[in-house]
Scaffold this active site. Structure first.
Site, PDB file in Angstrom:
ATOM      1  N   LYS A 125       0.603  -1.128   0.099  1.00  8.29           N
ATOM      2  CA  LYS A 125       0.457  -0.098   0.199  1.00  8.29           C
ATOM      3  C   LYS A 125       0.861   1.363  -0.131  1.00  8.29           C
ATOM      4  CE  LYS A 125      -3.999   1.178   0.200  1.00  8.29           C
ATOM      5  NZ  LYS A 125      -5.685   0.768  -0.245  1.00  8.29           N
ATOM      6  N   ASP A 165      -7.188   4.620  -4.825  1.00 11.26           N
ATOM      7  CA  ASP A 165      -8.225   4.761  -3.259  1.00 11.26           C
ATOM      8  C   ASP A 165      -8.622   5.626  -3.058  1.00 11.26           C
ATOM      9  OD1 ASP A 165      -7.884   2.658  -0.712  1.00 11.26           O
ATOM     10  OD2 ASP A 165      -7.571   4.414   0.185  1.00 11.26           O
TER      11      ASP A 165
HETATM   12  P1  NDP Z   1     -13.113   8.180  -2.954  1.00 11.47           P
HETATM   13  O1  NDP Z   1     -11.643   8.890  -2.647  1.00 11.47           O
HETATM   14  O2  NDP Z   1     -13.695   7.668  -4.177  1.00 11.47           O
HETATM   15  O3  NDP Z   1     -14.052   8.244  -1.925  1.00 11.47           O
HETATM   16  C1  NDP Z   1     -14.102   8.571  -1.112  1.00 11.47           C
HETATM   17  C2  NDP Z   1     -15.176   8.545  -0.129  1.00 11.47           C
HETATM   18  O4  NDP Z   1     -15.637   8.254   1.328  1.00 11.47           O
HETATM   19  C3  NDP Z   1     -15.514   9.991  -0.497  1.00 11.47           C
HETATM   20  O5  NDP Z   1     -17.016  10.220  -0.342  1.00 11.47           O
HETATM   21  C4  NDP Z   1     -14.934  10.747   1.189  1.00 11.47           C
HETATM   22  O6  NDP Z   1     -15.838  11.896   1.100  1.00 11.47           O
HETATM   23  C5  NDP Z   1     -15.442   9.616   2.035  1.00 11.47           C
HETATM   24  N1  NDP Z   1     -14.268  10.178   3.099  1.00 11.47           N
HETATM   25  C6  NDP Z   1     -13.072   9.810   2.233  1.00 11.47           C
HETATM   26  N2  NDP Z   1     -12.052  10.353   4.092  1.00 11.47           N
HETATM   27  C7  NDP Z   1     -13.524  10.458   4.594  1.00 11.47           C
HETATM   28  C8  NDP Z   1     -12.955  11.026   6.365  1.00 11.47           C
HETATM   29  N3  NDP Z   1     -11.996  10.842   7.109  1.00 11.47           N
HETATM   30  N4  NDP Z   1     -14.524  10.627   6.967  1.00 11.47           N
HETATM   31  C9  NDP Z   1     -15.643  10.649   6.209  1.00 11.47           C
HETATM   32  N5  NDP Z   1     -15.840  10.289   4.860  1.00 11.47           N
HETATM   33  C10 NDP Z   1     -14.413  10.245   4.237  1.00 11.47           C
HETATM   34  O7  NDP Z   1     -12.385   6.859  -2.829  1.00 11.47           O
HETATM   35  P2  NDP Z   1     -12.591   5.305  -2.641  1.00 11.47           P
HETATM   36  O8  NDP Z   1     -14.076   4.964  -2.656  1.00 11.47           O
HETATM   37  O9  NDP Z   1     -12.424   4.486  -3.543  1.00 11.47           O
HETATM   38  O10 NDP Z   1     -12.198   4.760  -0.953  1.00 11.47           O
HETATM   39  C11 NDP Z   1     -13.415   4.072   0.182  1.00 11.47           C
HETATM   40  C12 NDP Z   1     -13.534   3.136   1.543  1.00 11.47           C
HETATM   41  O11 NDP Z   1     -13.307   2.529   0.324  1.00 11.47           O
HETATM   42  C13 NDP Z   1     -11.441   3.172   1.898  1.00 11.47           C
HETATM   43  O12 NDP Z   1     -11.651   2.839   2.862  1.00 11.47           O
HETATM   44  C14 NDP Z   1     -10.370   2.493   0.684  1.00 11.47           C
HETATM   45  O13 NDP Z   1      -9.714   2.049   1.492  1.00 11.47           O
HETATM   46  C15 NDP Z   1     -11.681   1.140   0.259  1.00 11.47           C
HETATM   47  N6  NDP Z   1     -11.148   0.966  -0.735  1.00 11.47           N
HETATM   48  C16 NDP Z   1     -11.361   1.142  -1.787  1.00 11.47           C
HETATM   49  C17 NDP Z   1     -11.155  -0.502  -3.501  1.00 11.47           C
HETATM   50  C18 NDP Z   1     -10.776   1.126  -4.839  1.00 11.47           C
HETATM   51  O14 NDP Z   1     -11.561  -0.436  -5.473  1.00 11.47           O
HETATM   52  N7  NDP Z   1     -11.472   1.955  -4.623  1.00 11.47           N
HETATM   53  C19 NDP Z   1     -10.957  -0.911  -3.033  1.00 11.47           C
HETATM   54  C20 NDP Z   1     -11.020  -1.224  -1.678  1.00 11.47           C
HETATM   55  C21 NDP Z   1     -11.096  -0.946  -0.887  1.00 11.47           C
HETATM   56  P3  NDP Z   1     -14.952  13.340   0.347  1.00 11.47           P
HETATM   57  O15 NDP Z   1     -14.880  13.325  -0.801  1.00 11.47           O
HETATM   58  O16 NDP Z   1     -15.774  14.996   1.271  1.00 11.47           O
HETATM   59  O17 NDP Z   1     -13.580  13.514   1.593  1.00 11.47           O
END
Ligand code: NDP
Length: 443
Positions: A125, A165
């Site tokens: 990572k 991510d």
């Molecule tokens: P994105 O950046 O596309 O979206 C993240 C979302 O979560 C946004 O809506 C963001 O809001 C919100 N968010 C992020 N940080 C915080 C925080 N500290 N508090 C509240 N809301 C928060 O990321 P992903 O959708 O790709 O990833 C989301 C999760 O899924 C993560 O944990 C990631 O590790 C996990 N994941 C992702 C994969 C992938 O293929 N993308 C694969 C496996 C797991 P805002 O825009 O306001 O920051």
């Protein structure tokens, strides 16, 4: 003090102030106890000690110049945790909260997740404390080019293959790939999540969210239940949340809430995903804007999404976003299923509370593994120099998720924890890695 306890003690002593890493190791090692006790040979070769120390950590300076001509400096990380079963594989996170402890927790989880997919990929990572929010495309490109100017030395199609991510989507992967190619002269599958015109895979964008819902579907089938007609709450509104929402709706479920880091929306008529995609994928806006477009919706600032009544909760935002009081609210409102789309969104005590109160709980390392699995399918297509159709990739993804559910379910049952997917997923993921590490000697 038993072997697991001693290793946990050492991990706590040696990694002060890395709370998320300690949390992840504690959850995994505690649930491995039955296999560790049944296999004393693991202790003889210090397997757990080796498993909890990354093979390599790279930390580096990332200087770049913003649009006003000011020099900005961020810290970059790549943790190459374990390569026993394949090249390191895991995303890059760009978020101001990123620090070494968070990247280590994510890399550690990735080892078992990648193993669970059944594909030959090790765990890694990376990321940086850079915040893409509010930056121009030019600034994001300047950052990505500087980040890759150091990272390229440590990665490669057969050594370490990063992906997206939080904060890293198609735009960032494009800038990173362009710089890698420029520095090395290699046109190779060194990153996944690439655009479709330069080696990306169809269905990669949808994979984590779709895969989560395929896993949920299996978990519900095991209880003779189905998604159709269920009310679903999803946190986040990024890549994972959007495509989880799409698949839930396709299977006849009703998604009533989504969030971002500022607040959450509740739409009693069900979320209109076209509106969300326009706000988040096109305009890079805030979820608040949804309530301005859809009059059936209300917007609430801050936390509180888990107080919405639902049958199914899918935390898809970030780590430790579903805490004990949230778990209590979900149970009190009759929630029956929680499946993690994010990595470690549920705290340890909240997980236990949900399980003790009859909620079927899917840990992220099993239920969100569809993203990395499809990344591995992207790697296969790159190596073979061909491109599969959306349907081909989606079908493979679906089968992989069915397989992950089955192995987590079966391992839990074998060790006397039927229905406990946390224990089942950890043991299933661990066994393959442990076997490979034993075979490869003390390395
Ligand atoms: P994105 O950046 O596309 O979206 C993240 C979302 O979560 C946004 O809506 C963001 O809001 C919100 N968010 C992020 N940080 C915080 C925080 N500290 N508090 C509240 N809301 C928060 O990321 P992903 O959708 O790709 O990833 C989301 C999760 O899924 C993560 O944990 C990631 O590790 C996990 N994941 C992702 C994969 C992938 O293929 N993308 C694969 C496996 C797991 P805002 O825009 O306001 O920051």
């Amino acid at each position: 003090m038993d072997y697991v306890e001693r290793v946990l003690q050492t991990v706590k002593e040696k990694n002060p102030a890395q709370d998320e890493f300690i949390q992840a190791v504690t959850e995994v090692l505690n649930s491995l106890r039955p296999v560790i006790e049944a296999n004393p040979q693991f202790e003889k070769v210090a397997l757990l000690e080796r498993l909890t120390i990354p093979e390599r950590i790279v930390t580096f300076r990332v200087p770049w110049v913003d649009d006003k001509g000011n020099v900005q400096v961020n810290t970059g990380y790549r943790v190459q945790f374990n390569s026993a079963i394949g090249p390191y594989k895991g995303g890059l996170r760009l978020h101001p909260s990123v620090n070494l402890g968070i990247i280590k927790f994510l890399g550690f989880e990735q080892i078992f997740k990648n193993s669970l997919t059944g594909l030959p990929i090790g765990g890694g990572k990376g990321g940086s404390d850079f915040d893409p929010k509010g930056k121009s495309d030019n600034e994001v490109m300047a950052f990505c080019q500087s980040f890759m100017t150091e990272l390229y030395r440590h990665i490669g199609a057969d050594t370490d293959v990063p992906a997206g991510d939080i904060g890293v989507g198609a735009r960032e992967i494009g800038f990173l790939y362009g710089q890698y190619k420029r520095l090395t002269g290699l046109y190779e599958g060194v990153l996944t999540g690439k655009g479709l015109t330069y080696g990306g895979s169809l269905a990669r964008k949808e994979a984590t969210g779709y895969g989560l819902v395929y896993f949920l579907d299996e978990m519900m089938k095991a209880k003779k239940d189905k998604i159709k007609g269920k009310t679903v709450v999803i946190s986040g509104s990024g890549n994972v949340a959007i495509y989880a929402c799409e698949k839930v709706q396709a299977l006849g479920g009703k998604v009533v809430a989504l969030s971002d880091s500022n607040g959450w929306v509740y739409d009693k008529d069900g979320i209109n995903l076209d509106v969300v995609k326009d706000i988040k994928e096109v305009k890079r806006g805030r979820i608040k804007e949804y309530a301005e477009v859809c009059k059936s919706a209300e917007y609430h600032e801050g936390k509180g999404i888990w107080t919405v009544k639902c049958d199914v909760a899918l935390p898809c935002a970030t780590q430790n976003e579903l805490l004990i009081d949230d778990a209590k609210a979900l149970v009190a409102n009759g929630c029956k299923y929680v499946a993690e789309g994010a990595n470690m969104p549920t705290s340890l005590d909240a997980t236990e509370y949900l399980q003790e109160n009859g909620v079927a709980f899917a840990p992220g390392k099993a239920s969100n593994a569809g993203g990395v699995a499809t990344s591995a399918l992207e790697m296969s297509q790159n190596s073979m120099r061909l491109a599969w159709t959306f349907e081909e990739v989606d079908e493979k993804l679906h089968n992989i998720m069915i397989g992950i559910h089955k192995s987590a379910y079966d391992y839990a049952k074998e060790y006397g924890f039927e229905g406990n997917y946390v224990v089942g997923a950890n043991i299933a993921g661990f066994m393959k890695v442990a076997d490979a590490m034993m075979a490869q000697g003390v390395v």
